[in-house]
Design an enzyme around this catalytic site. Structure first.
Site, PDB file in Angstrom:
ATOM      1  CB  THR A 173      59.765  18.962  58.945  1.00  0.00           C
ATOM      2  OG1 THR A 173      59.616  19.056  57.534  1.00  0.00           O
ATOM      3  CG2 THR A 173      60.979  19.758  59.379  1.00  0.00           C
ATOM      4  CD  GLU A 320      60.227  23.285  58.190  1.00  0.00           C
ATOM      5  OE1 GLU A 320      59.022  23.095  57.875  1.00  0.00           O
ATOM      6  OE2 GLU A 320      61.163  22.638  57.677  1.00  0.00           O
ATOM      7  CE  LYS A 428      53.576  17.430  52.328  1.00  0.00           C
ATOM      8  NZ  LYS A 428      53.342  18.735  52.927  1.00  0.00           N
ATOM      9  CD1 TRP A 433      57.309  15.983  54.357  1.00  0.00           C
ATOM     10  CD2 TRP A 433      57.544  16.265  52.151  1.00  0.00           C
ATOM     11  NE1 TRP A 433      57.111  17.310  54.063  1.00  0.00           N
ATOM     12  CE2 TRP A 433      57.242  17.522  52.727  1.00  0.00           C
ATOM     13  CE3 TRP A 433      57.741  16.208  50.763  1.00  0.00           C
ATOM     14  CZ2 TRP A 433      57.133  18.689  51.983  1.00  0.00           C
ATOM     15  CZ3 TRP A 433      57.620  17.377  50.027  1.00  0.00           C
ATOM     16  CH2 TRP A 433      57.317  18.596  50.626  1.00  0.00           C
TER      17      TRP A 433
HETATM   18  P1  AMP Z   1      55.175  19.925  55.815  1.00  0.00           P
HETATM   19  O1  AMP Z   1      56.239  20.531  56.626  1.00  0.00           O
HETATM   20  O2  AMP Z   1      55.201  18.453  55.763  1.00  0.00           O
HETATM   21  O3  AMP Z   1      53.846  20.496  56.178  1.00  0.00           O
HETATM   22  O4  AMP Z   1      55.420  20.346  54.301  1.00  0.00           O
HETATM   23  C1  AMP Z   1      55.478  21.700  53.892  1.00  0.00           C
HETATM   24  C2  AMP Z   1      55.634  21.736  52.401  1.00  0.00           C
HETATM   25  O5  AMP Z   1      54.460  21.165  51.782  1.00  0.00           O
HETATM   26  C3  AMP Z   1      55.738  23.113  51.791  1.00  0.00           C
HETATM   27  O6  AMP Z   1      57.041  23.636  51.858  1.00  0.00           O
HETATM   28  C4  AMP Z   1      55.300  22.836  50.369  1.00  0.00           C
HETATM   29  O7  AMP Z   1      56.333  22.257  49.607  1.00  0.00           O
HETATM   30  C5  AMP Z   1      54.204  21.814  50.561  1.00  0.00           C
HETATM   31  N1  AMP Z   1      52.889  22.485  50.670  1.00  0.00           N
HETATM   32  C6  AMP Z   1      52.200  22.798  51.773  1.00  0.00           C
HETATM   33  N2  AMP Z   1      51.027  23.389  51.470  1.00  0.00           N
HETATM   34  C7  AMP Z   1      50.978  23.475  50.123  1.00  0.00           C
HETATM   35  C8  AMP Z   1      50.039  23.988  49.180  1.00  0.00           C
HETATM   36  N3  AMP Z   1      48.884  24.521  49.566  1.00  0.00           N
HETATM   37  N4  AMP Z   1      50.351  23.888  47.871  1.00  0.00           N
HETATM   38  C9  AMP Z   1      51.513  23.322  47.462  1.00  0.00           C
HETATM   39  N5  AMP Z   1      52.434  22.821  48.298  1.00  0.00           N
HETATM   40  C10 AMP Z   1      52.177  22.890  49.614  1.00  0.00           C
END
Ligand code: AMP
Length: 529
Positions: A173, A320, A428, A433
């Protein structure tokens, strides 16, 4: 009670015994649909495990995949752990620098790669120690063909049942600044996450479902859906590399998909296609449109429902957290509320799923569940990382057993979170990312740039896009073209900023860091192009 180990092996034994006929449908690169079953996939996964052993894989080794979502990737999801190895999914959209770092950090020995992604592999191959390259498709010299590996091998001998706390898979990540960090999933976390996902108030997956993970298998294991589907016997519909709205709608109609899961950008594009020609596709089979990975705009949830009768469910999670941690189904007490209120509630990121606990803290203290006070979201539960691979990012774990998410939230009286901001300096875009820091350091390597700060700008289609704020060197005026050309040598094109603003100076905090909040304020509302 028995100490029955919660392992992928147990899940696969069940799938083979009870859901052998369950369907696995995949889209080939040429668009053709290929049909298979859990029985066939698991038998081939056992042979893949045997093949990996002949390549010299030993328990605990990491086997990487660089693949789109298809049957062979599913076989690797099951087969790599059946050989005792740890499955490591690689995201082909990352920069070659990141990929090289990740493969080295994980210590991958073998990679299974799609023929169509061999050029991505070639971009970092000479910087890593991969011993064997197995190609789904036609191999180049010195590489093995996936099908030969499977044809030449017998089934792997049944290994001893692994410890449920042993590693089964890993995924990197870029959730904070600095280098990507590895999250290692245990057998136990995978099984418990699958059981939770299947429950009615979570993703509600049962044998009669036909599940389409649009989220790629290299994004937190396609949100764990391949495992949940195998556990329940739900049909799994894998979209290959074709993620454009027309291809997805064809698949939804043709395969009578009941649950489809993807990031908001995917659903915004699908909505646009449906709006343009509402009669063209029959989407009446689709019971749940699961939206997560980035904030689902309320207008999207509303339009899917009102204009196309599609029920959207918003969910929050992280690599995570395996990843499903919160889900926004309408709480009972809102069932009679006015439509606007219900929509606002559903557009929040929702309440924690069973066995996940959430809290938010500010200034070392827990904030009240009043829907107003903001704090950093912290989470704990059986499928939440307790550390990163190799001990990186230790500051994200509190001393008392919680994981700091870097998301800033409010929590309402019913325990539903709403994400308001984030502490991580990242952008994002379409569910992927983009590191502000990587862009800034690349920009500062441009001969005419003195300083650069990169911020996220709201974008209708992608959620967020990068905007670069630049201070030029004395007497210089770098053109947008030259900045783009410079960045394009170091980063994938989709990561490049959409806008470049030249300023006299970048405001700073007392500690000398860029004051990005001031930049966001200054350029907020101007949108990205
Ligand atoms: P990842 O590890 O790439 O899945 O990213 C996780 C991060 O994506 C979270 O900590 C949030 O910052 C963002 N994220 C995931 N789901 C949502 C959601 N439904 N609304 C807003 N941000 C989200």
């Amino acid at each position: 009670m028995m100490e029955y180990p919660l392992t992928l092996q147990a899940l696969l034994r069940r799938a083979a015994a009870l859901h052998a006929d369950g369907q696995v449908v995949g889209r080939r690169p040429d668009g053709a649909i290929e049909r298979s079953s859990y029985g066939e996939v698991i038998a081939r996964a056992r042979r893949l495990a045997g093949g990996l052993l002949t390549l010299g894989v030993v328990p605990g080794d990491r086997v990487a995949t660089l693949c789109w979502s298809h049957r062979e990737h599913l076989e690797a999801f099951f087969g790599a752990p059946l050989s005792g190895a740890v499955l490591h999914t690689l995201n082909p959209r990352l920069s070659t620098d990141d990929l090289a770092y990740i493969v080295r950090d994980a210590g991958d020995r073998v990679v299974i790669v799609d023929e169509s992604l061999l050029d991505v592999l070639a971009g970092f191959r000479d910087r890593v120690d991969l011993e064997r390259i197995v190609v789904v498709g036609r191999p180049e010299s010195g590489q093995e063909a996936y099908e030969d590996l499977i044809a030449g091998a017998g089934e792997a001998p049944a290994l001893e049942e692994p410890d449920e706390l042993a590693a089964v898979a890993m995924c990197y990540t870029s959730g904070t600044t600095g280098r990507p960090k590895g999250v290692v999933y245990s057998h136990r976390s995978l099984v418990l996450h699958s059981l939770m996902s299947a429950t009615v108030d979570a993703l509600a997956v049962g044998e009669e479902d036909r599940v389409l993970p649009v989220a790629p298998m290299f994004h937190a294991n396609a949100w764990g859906l391949p495992y949940t589907a195998a556990l329940t016997g739900a049909a799994l519909v894998l979209p290959g590399s074709r993620l454009d709205p027309e291809s997805l709608l064809e698949l939804i109609e043709g395969e009578r998909v009941t649950i489809a899961a993807g990031v908001p950008t995917v659903w915004l594009a699908v909505l646009e296609a449906l709006d343009a020609d509402p009669q063209r596709w029959d989407v009446s089979s689709l019971r749940t449109v699961l939206i997560g990975g980035a904030a689902a705009p309320p207008a999207l949830i509303d339009a899917l429902e009102r204009r196309h009768g599609l029920h959207a469910v918003h969910s929050w999670g992280m690599t995570e957290t395996a990843p499903v941690a919160a889900i926004s189904r309408l709480p009972q007490r809102f069932s009679e509320a006015p439509a606007k209120r219900r929509l606002a509630q559903r557009a929040r990121q929702g309440r924690p799923v069973g066995l996940i606990e959430l809290r938010a803290r500010a200034d070392e203290r827990e904030v009240p569940w009043d829907g107003e006070t903001m704090g950093e979201l912290e989470v704990r539960g059986p499928w939440v990382a307790a550390s990163y691979h190799g001990g990186a990012g230790a500051e994200q774990f509190t001393g008392d057993g919680w994981f700091r998410t870097g998301d800033i939230v409010t929590i309402d009286g019913g325990g539903s979170i709403e994400i308001r901001d984030r502490t991580k300096d990242l952008i994002k875009s379409g569910g992927e990312w983009i590191s502000s820091v990587a862009l800034e350091s690349a920009l500062m390597g441009h001969p005419e740039v003195a300083e650069a700060a990169v911020i996220a700008m709201a974008d209708e289609r992608w959620g967020e896009r990068p905007l670069a704020v630049i201070v030029a060197r004395k007497g210089c005026r770098p053109s947008e073209e030259s900045l783009r050309a410079h960045l394009a040598t170091q980063l994938p094109r989709w990561c490049l900023p959409d806008r470049y603003e030249l300023v006299e100076a970048i405001p700073r905090t007392a500690a000398g860091k860029f004051l990005k909040s001031a930049l966001r304020e200054r350029f907020a509302g101007t949108g990205s192009r």
